[in-house]
Design an enzyme around this catalytic site. Structure first.
Site, mmCIF file in Angstrom:
data_model
loop_
_atom_site.group_PDB
_atom_site.id
_atom_site.type_symbol
_atom_site.label_atom_id
_atom_site.label_comp_id
_atom_site.label_asym_id
_atom_site.label_seq_id
_atom_site.Cartn_x
_atom_site.Cartn_y
_atom_site.Cartn_z
ATOM 1 N N ASP A 8 -39.436 -6.460 41.646
ATOM 2 C CA ASP A 8 -38.681 -8.168 42.328
ATOM 3 C C ASP A 8 -39.519 -9.471 43.189
ATOM 4 O O ASP A 8 -39.536 -8.598 44.219
ATOM 5 C CB ASP A 8 -36.820 -8.571 42.128
ATOM 6 C CG ASP A 8 -36.943 -9.707 41.607
ATOM 7 O OD1 ASP A 8 -37.188 -10.416 40.832
ATOM 8 O OD2 ASP A 8 -36.146 -10.124 41.913
ATOM 9 N N SER A 9 -39.505 -10.021 42.718
ATOM 10 C CA SER A 9 -39.429 -11.444 44.228
ATOM 11 C C SER A 9 -38.495 -11.365 45.459
ATOM 12 O O SER A 9 -39.115 -11.788 46.770
ATOM 13 C CB SER A 9 -39.489 -13.085 43.584
ATOM 14 O OG SER A 9 -38.378 -12.749 42.993
ATOM 15 N N CYS A 71 -38.174 -8.304 36.864
ATOM 16 C CA CYS A 71 -38.397 -9.756 36.993
ATOM 17 C C CYS A 71 -38.885 -10.533 35.969
ATOM 18 O O CYS A 71 -39.950 -10.074 35.643
ATOM 19 C CB CYS A 71 -39.421 -10.297 38.395
ATOM 20 S SG CYS A 71 -39.733 -11.633 38.844
ATOM 21 N N THR A 73 -39.971 -12.849 35.628
ATOM 22 C CA THR A 73 -41.600 -14.726 36.235
ATOM 23 C C THR A 73 -42.313 -13.768 36.143
ATOM 24 O O THR A 73 -43.858 -13.719 35.598
ATOM 25 C CB THR A 73 -41.314 -14.943 37.123
ATOM 26 O OG1 THR A 73 -39.715 -15.617 37.318
ATOM 27 C CG2 THR A 73 -42.259 -15.979 37.665
ATOM 28 N N GLU A 150 -30.320 -14.851 46.793
ATOM 29 C CA GLU A 150 -31.054 -15.324 48.178
ATOM 30 C C GLU A 150 -30.469 -14.757 49.303
ATOM 31 O O GLU A 150 -30.386 -14.518 50.234
ATOM 32 C CB GLU A 150 -32.832 -15.381 48.230
ATOM 33 C CG GLU A 150 -33.107 -14.331 47.588
ATOM 34 C CD GLU A 150 -33.942 -13.086 47.473
ATOM 35 O OE1 GLU A 150 -33.803 -13.169 48.637
ATOM 36 O OE2 GLU A 150 -33.847 -12.780 46.402
ATOM 37 N N CYS A 182 -33.278 -14.894 34.133
ATOM 38 C CA CYS A 182 -33.802 -14.379 35.653
ATOM 39 C C CYS A 182 -32.834 -13.387 36.054
ATOM 40 O O CYS A 182 -31.501 -14.342 35.813
ATOM 41 C CB CYS A 182 -33.966 -15.579 36.188
ATOM 42 S SG CYS A 182 -34.038 -15.558 37.983
ATOM 43 N N HIS A 184 -32.274 -12.564 39.676
ATOM 44 C CA HIS A 184 -31.065 -13.082 40.230
ATOM 45 C C HIS A 184 -30.202 -13.586 39.492
ATOM 46 O O HIS A 184 -28.726 -13.627 40.241
ATOM 47 C CB HIS A 184 -32.183 -14.083 40.792
ATOM 48 C CG HIS A 184 -32.712 -13.620 42.206
ATOM 49 N ND1 HIS A 184 -33.937 -13.268 41.643
ATOM 50 C CD2 HIS A 184 -32.552 -13.405 43.891
ATOM 51 C CE1 HIS A 184 -35.166 -12.934 42.888
ATOM 52 N NE2 HIS A 184 -33.477 -13.213 44.211
HETATM 53 N N1 DGL Z 1 -36.023 -12.202 39.106
HETATM 54 C C1 DGL Z 1 -37.308 -13.196 39.417
HETATM 55 C C2 DGL Z 1 -36.678 -13.662 37.754
HETATM 56 O O1 DGL Z 1 -36.398 -12.852 37.354
HETATM 57 C C3 DGL Z 1 -36.990 -14.343 40.174
HETATM 58 C C4 DGL Z 1 -37.534 -15.358 40.380
HETATM 59 C C5 DGL Z 1 -38.394 -16.423 41.342
HETATM 60 O O2 DGL Z 1 -38.319 -15.367 42.378
HETATM 61 O O3 DGL Z 1 -37.783 -17.906 41.145
HETATM 62 O O4 DGL Z 1 -37.921 -14.257 37.517
#
Ligand code: DGL
Length: 249
Positions: A8-9, A71, A73, A150, A182, A184
């Site tokens: 993930d990011s 993730c 995105t 975060e 998302c 997060h």
């Molecule tokens: N967890 C990512 C998602 O599901 C977060 C995206 C981000 O880093 O903006 O989209």
């Protein structure tokens, strides 16, 4: 024993990891947080594809049999490219849970919270196209949600103000179901549910993604359930937020 790579990011993909270990408790896990490049939400598809390629190489080096793109995105921006470039590697991606939301809504309005990248991705737009003749779909970027998670701020006045600003427009339009698009956002789910009230259903797609991972491993004939369980966390930046959230699971 399967070796499962997850990325993930940032630490949001841990919302998928916590569902994976319920259905696959005896596997070897490698989790990669790309927090030096977080958030992905406003980055270009090309940028995310480059990061996804780098992380895929890292996870394959660790012995991953399967990669869970935890993730939304990155799934929207890069999963097609990854599948084309690594045809032998199974990838499981995220998708906003529009289908169960559309099937369950009573008001006929569903709200989707996601990043800008997910909301303009062709995968999401196709899914929306399928259901929007039956239900009204309203959307909002969860502005600032990723940054809150975060930083480990999941409750309190600051989190409440940030979440309310993106959630309220969906409730005002009559949404009785909120889709968390998302990874997060499920860490803010208790707060989101409290702000929504009991008549609104909030859907996290992570359990469905975990079940899909089991299915793909079975199809590939990867033995599971043998053990021993292990997990290693990796981060491209400061690992403290990942470690903190992981410890709270
Ligand atoms: N967890 C990512 C998602 O599901 C977060 C995206 C981000 O880093 O903006 O989209």
């Amino acid at each position: 024993m399967a070796c499962i790579g997850i990325f993930d990011s940032g630490c949001g993909g841990l919302s998928v990891y916590r569902e994976l270990i319920k259905v696959l408790p005896l596997e070897q896990y490698h989790y990669f947080s790309d927090n030096a490049h977080c958030p992905y939400g406003e980055k270009t598809a090309l940028y995310i594809q480059r990061r996804a390629r780098f992380i895929t190489e890292f996870l394959l080096d660790k012995g991953a049999d399967i990669i869970v793109v935890a993730c939304n995105t990155a799934t929207a921006a890069a999963i097609a490219t990854l599948r084309a470039e690594y045809p032998d590697v199974p990838f499981v991606g995220m998708e906003p849970a529009v289908k169960p939301a559309a099937l369950g809504t009573r008001s006929g309005v569903i709200g989707v919270l996601a990043t800008a990248g997910t909301l303009k991705g062709s995968k999401y737009l196709n899914t929306r196209g399928i259901y929007e003749s039956d239900v009204r779909i309203v959307e909002h970027v969860g502005q600032g949600f990723v940054e809150l998670v975060e930083r480990g701020i999941l409750e309190g006045p600051e989190a409440e103000a940030v979440v309310r600003a993106s959630l309220q427009p969906l409730l005002d339009q009559g949404a009785d179901t909120i889709v968390l698009g998302c990874t997060h956002y499920p860490f803010l789910q208790p707060l989101i549910e409290r702000l929504c009230g009991p008549s609104v259903r909030v859907i996290d797609p992570a359990p469905a993604v975990a079940r899909q991972t089991v299915k793909v491993l079975e199809q590939r004939g990867v033995p599971v359930g043998i053990g021993p369980f292990s997990v290693e966390l990796h981060a491209s930046g400061d690992p403290s937020s990942l470690n903190r959230l992981f410890a709270s699971l």
